[in-house]
Write a protein that holds these residues in place. Structure first.
Motif, PDB file in Angstrom:
ATOM      1  N   ASN A  22      -1.548  -0.117  -0.902  1.00 41.62           N
ATOM      2  CA  ASN A  22      -1.630  -1.579  -0.790  1.00 41.62           C
ATOM      3  C   ASN A  22      -1.427  -2.032   0.651  1.00 41.62           C
ATOM      4  N   ALA A  23      -0.530  -1.399   1.375  1.00 42.92           N
ATOM      5  CA  ALA A  23      -0.307  -1.771   2.780  1.00 42.92           C
ATOM      6  C   ALA A  23      -1.565  -1.495   3.607  1.00 42.92           C
ATOM      7  N   ARG A  24      -2.229  -0.381   3.328  1.00 44.88           N
ATOM      8  CA  ARG A  24      -3.455  -0.058   4.067  1.00 44.88           C
ATOM      9  C   ARG A  24      -4.556  -1.070   3.778  1.00 44.88           C
ATOM     10  N   VAL A  25      -4.710  -1.444   2.503  1.00 45.80           N
ATOM     11  CA  VAL A  25      -5.744  -2.424   2.134  1.00 45.80           C
ATOM     12  C   VAL A  25      -5.426  -3.774   2.768  1.00 45.80           C
ATOM     13  N   ARG A  26      -4.160  -4.180   2.700  1.00 44.74           N
ATOM     14  CA  ARG A  26      -3.782  -5.458   3.317  1.00 44.74           C
ATOM     15  C   ARG A  26      -3.990  -5.431   4.825  1.00 44.74           C
ATOM     16  N   ALA A  27      -3.780  -4.285   5.449  1.00 37.47           N
ATOM     17  CA  ALA A  27      -3.993  -4.184   6.895  1.00 37.47           C
ATOM     18  C   ALA A  27      -5.475  -4.367   7.236  1.00 37.47           C
ATOM     19  N   HIS A  28      -6.363  -3.809   6.401  1.00 35.57           N
ATOM     20  CA  HIS A  28      -7.796  -3.985   6.632  1.00 35.57           C
ATOM     21  C   HIS A  28      -8.209  -5.457   6.531  1.00 35.57           C
ATOM     22  N   CYS A  29      -7.585  -6.181   5.619  1.00 35.65           N
ATOM     23  CA  CYS A  29      -7.988  -7.564   5.329  1.00 35.65           C
ATOM     24  C   CYS A  29      -7.000  -8.586   5.889  1.00 35.65           C
ATOM     25  N   ALA A  30      -6.255  -8.223   6.901  1.00 37.81           N
ATOM     26  CA  ALA A  30      -5.203  -9.100   7.419  1.00 37.81           C
ATOM     27  C   ALA A  30      -5.755 -10.450   7.881  1.00 37.81           C
TER      28      ALA A  30
ATOM     29  N   ALA B 292     -13.511 -14.752  -0.009  1.00 37.55           N
ATOM     30  CA  ALA B 292     -13.653 -13.819   1.115  1.00 37.55           C
ATOM     31  C   ALA B 292     -12.513 -12.806   1.118  1.00 37.55           C
ATOM     32  N   MET B 293     -11.285 -13.281   0.881  1.00 41.28           N
ATOM     33  CA  MET B 293     -10.120 -12.389   0.858  1.00 41.28           C
ATOM     34  C   MET B 293     -10.245 -11.387  -0.292  1.00 41.28           C
ATOM     35  N   ASN B 294     -10.580 -11.869  -1.479  1.00 39.02           N
ATOM     36  CA  ASN B 294     -10.696 -10.975  -2.633  1.00 39.02           C
ATOM     37  C   ASN B 294     -11.828  -9.962  -2.453  1.00 39.02           C
ATOM     38  N   ASN B 295     -12.963 -10.402  -1.903  1.00 39.00           N
ATOM     39  CA  ASN B 295     -14.072  -9.471  -1.668  1.00 39.00           C
ATOM     40  C   ASN B 295     -13.694  -8.396  -0.666  1.00 39.00           C
TER      41      ASN B 295
ATOM     42  N   MET C 250     -10.645  -7.274  -0.069  1.00 35.43           N
ATOM     43  CA  MET C 250      -9.697  -6.356  -0.702  1.00 35.43           C
ATOM     44  C   MET C 250     -10.392  -5.443  -1.707  1.00 35.43           C
ATOM     45  N   LEU C 251     -11.353  -5.967  -2.453  1.00 30.61           N
ATOM     46  CA  LEU C 251     -12.098  -5.122  -3.382  1.00 30.61           C
ATOM     47  C   LEU C 251     -12.936  -4.084  -2.645  1.00 30.61           C
ATOM     48  N   ALA C 252     -13.482  -4.464  -1.502  1.00 23.30           N
ATOM     49  CA  ALA C 252     -14.307  -3.535  -0.734  1.00 23.30           C
ATOM     50  C   ALA C 252     -13.479  -2.381  -0.171  1.00 23.30           C
ATOM     51  N   HIS C 253     -12.228  -2.646   0.162  1.00 25.00           N
ATOM     52  CA  HIS C 253     -11.386  -1.611   0.768  1.00 25.00           C
ATOM     53  C   HIS C 253     -10.498  -0.891  -0.236  1.00 25.00           C
ATOM     54  N   ALA C 254     -10.364  -1.386  -1.444  1.00 22.48           N
ATOM     55  CA  ALA C 254      -9.535  -0.748  -2.469  1.00 22.48           C
ATOM     56  C   ALA C 254     -10.375   0.257  -3.238  1.00 22.48           C
ATOM     57  N   THR C 255     -10.702   1.344  -2.589  1.00 20.98           N
ATOM     58  CA  THR C 255     -11.564   2.361  -3.179  1.00 20.98           C
ATOM     59  C   THR C 255     -10.763   3.613  -3.510  1.00 20.98           C
ATOM     60  N   PRO C 256     -11.290   4.470  -4.366  1.00 21.91           N
ATOM     61  CA  PRO C 256     -10.610   5.743  -4.636  1.00 21.91           C
ATOM     62  C   PRO C 256     -10.433   6.585  -3.369  1.00 21.91           C
TER      63      PRO C 256
END
Length: 169
Positions: free
Chosen positions: A46-54, A81-84, A86-92
């Motif tokens: 979660n920290a990594r995804v949030r960092a991508h979408c900061a 925009a924020m949700n998209n 986070m969805l784009a970066h929250a991958t397996p």
């Protein structure tokens, strides 16, 4: 052997091998972790995804500041925009990278934990000496120090040493 639908159940389709159609391995780190360890991996993820979408998160937070009921209407585009993002970066694949980071920092966490426990024991000893309290049982302190020396359990039980012969079981 044919199925009712006319397809081949044996695993081959149109004469080709099944290997071409197999799903990829879900994770490069299939080692089972405990629930608390998985929670730590999720925190890293979660920290990594949030960092991508900061930037998107900050823009949405700035829009939502000092608003209550109007947030969904006034900040809809920023929310999407924020949700998209986070969805784009929250991958397996990102989850696998977070798991690899967690495994890479295991030794550092173990050293920090050991240092913290040793400091706690030392502070307790000082506290008892300062206030004139009786000292703890030396056997109990020895057991706590032995516990610090044990390796972290990942993926099952750690080999125990047999006191008779010094060999692991």
């Amino acid at each position: 052997m044919a199925s009712a639908g006319g397809g081949d159940v044996s695993g081959n389709r149109k004469g080709g091998a099944v290997e071409d159609e197999r799903l990829p391995i879900p994770s490069r780190n299939p080692l089972p972790l405990s629930a608390s360890q998985e929670a730590q991996v999720r925190e890293v993820f979660n920290a990594r995804v949030r960092a991508h979408c900061a930037d998107d998160i900050k823009a949405f937070a700035d829009c939502a500041r000092n608003r209550t009921f109007s947030i969904p209407f006034a900040c809809r585009a920023l929310s999407h925009a924020m949700n998209n993002c986070m969805l784009a970066h929250a991958t397996p694949a990102e989850h696998d990278r977070a798991r690899e980071d967690w495994f890479a920092s295991r030794m550092e966490r173990a050293r920090e934990r050991e240092k913290k426990e040793r400091r706690k024991i030392e502070q307790e000893r000082f506290h008892r000496e300062w206030w004139g309290l009786p000292e703890r049982d030396p056997e109990e302190v020895r057991r706590e120090l032995e516990k610090l020396e044990r390796p972290e359990r990942v993926g099952g039980a750690v080999r125990r040493r047999d006191p008779k012969d010094g060999e692991g079981r």
